[in-house]
Design an enzyme around this catalytic site. Structure first.
Site: not given
Ligand code: IPE
Ligand code: MG
Length: 232
Positions: A2-4, A6-7, A19, A48, A53, A113, A177
């Site tokens: 989270d925070g793209n 605001r960045w 993004h 979901s 947006r 991984l 969450i």
């Protein structure tokens, strides 16, 4: 992650620039997990609810996602990463669904991984589809309602073959969450940071691991029981 937005805002740039920076942070995070020998990483890329947006932001996110698939999958495969996607795929364009399946097929035997990308994912949707599966089994007479246990539910959810997450990290300062792996997070350690997702670096992730390592996980037991190691 989270925070793209605001960045980008801090830099007076459009959200999509944030993004793009967020996608670079994804690479850093994967690199970190490979270096640390972390076995499973699940990234909440698109929920979901994110479909609601503004249309141009959703479009930009889909384009970024598709480009990343085209650019990164071969290299991830070379490094032994097994890719999978969780979430409802129906709403994604055909070309993306195709790429997602191809990436899963190509990397299915890899073991270094487990990289799970939650896209169009919602924890409540996941639980709902699991309930539908079980209800259908009951209706067909293959399962008795009274016989349903948590492990039946677990089996019907996505990521059933993987262990529950040990550590949950949320960037961007909000402490919630947001409909991530609701069932699977029951005993997960939660870790929050105000750092915006595009600003993460290895030392921040290292800090999260150190904090995690210092916590006592009791799973409902007492400290004494944990110390004696006589729990199952
Ligand atoms: C997270 O960043 C990325 C996605 C949800 C796709 P945000 O876009 O939520 O960034 P903020 O919360 O507006 O800063
Ligand atoms: Mg946000």
């Amino acid at each position: 992650m989270d925070g793209n937005g605001r960045w980008a805002k801090q830099r007076q740039r459009p959200r999509t620039v944030g993004h793009r920076a967020g996608a670079r942070a994804v690479n850093l995070c994967i690199e970190f997990c490979l270096n640390e020998g972390i076995e499973t990483l699940t990234l909440f890329a698109f929920s979901s609810e994110n479909w609601q947006r503004p249309k141009d932001e959703v479009g930009a996110l889909l384009t970024l996602f598709l480009r990343a698939l085209e650019r990164e999958v071969d290299e991830l495969h070379r490094r032994g990463v097994r890719l999978r996607f969780i979430g409802e795929r129906e709403r994604f364009p055909d070309v993306m669904r195709q790429r997602m399946s191809e990436a899963e097929q190509q990397t299915r035997a890899n073991t270094t991984l487990n990289l799970c990308i939650a896209a169009g994912y919602g924890g409540r949707n996941d639980i709902t589809q699991a309930m539908r599966k079980l209800a259908a089994q009951v209706a067909a007479g293959n399962l008795s309602a009274d016989a349903i246990t948590p492990s039946h539910i677990n089996e019907a959810l996505c990521l059933a073959d993987l262990p529950d997450p040990d550590l949950f990290i949320r960037t961007g300062g909000d402490q919630r969450i947001s409909n991530f792996l609701l069932w699977q997070l029951a005993y997960t350690e939660l870790w929050f940071t105000p750092v915006l997702w595009p600003d993460i670096d290895a030392s921040l992730l290292q800090q999260a691991l150190a904090d995690f390592a210092a916590r006592e996980r009791r799973f409902g037991l007492t400290s004494e029981q944990i110390a004696q190691g006589n729990h199952t």
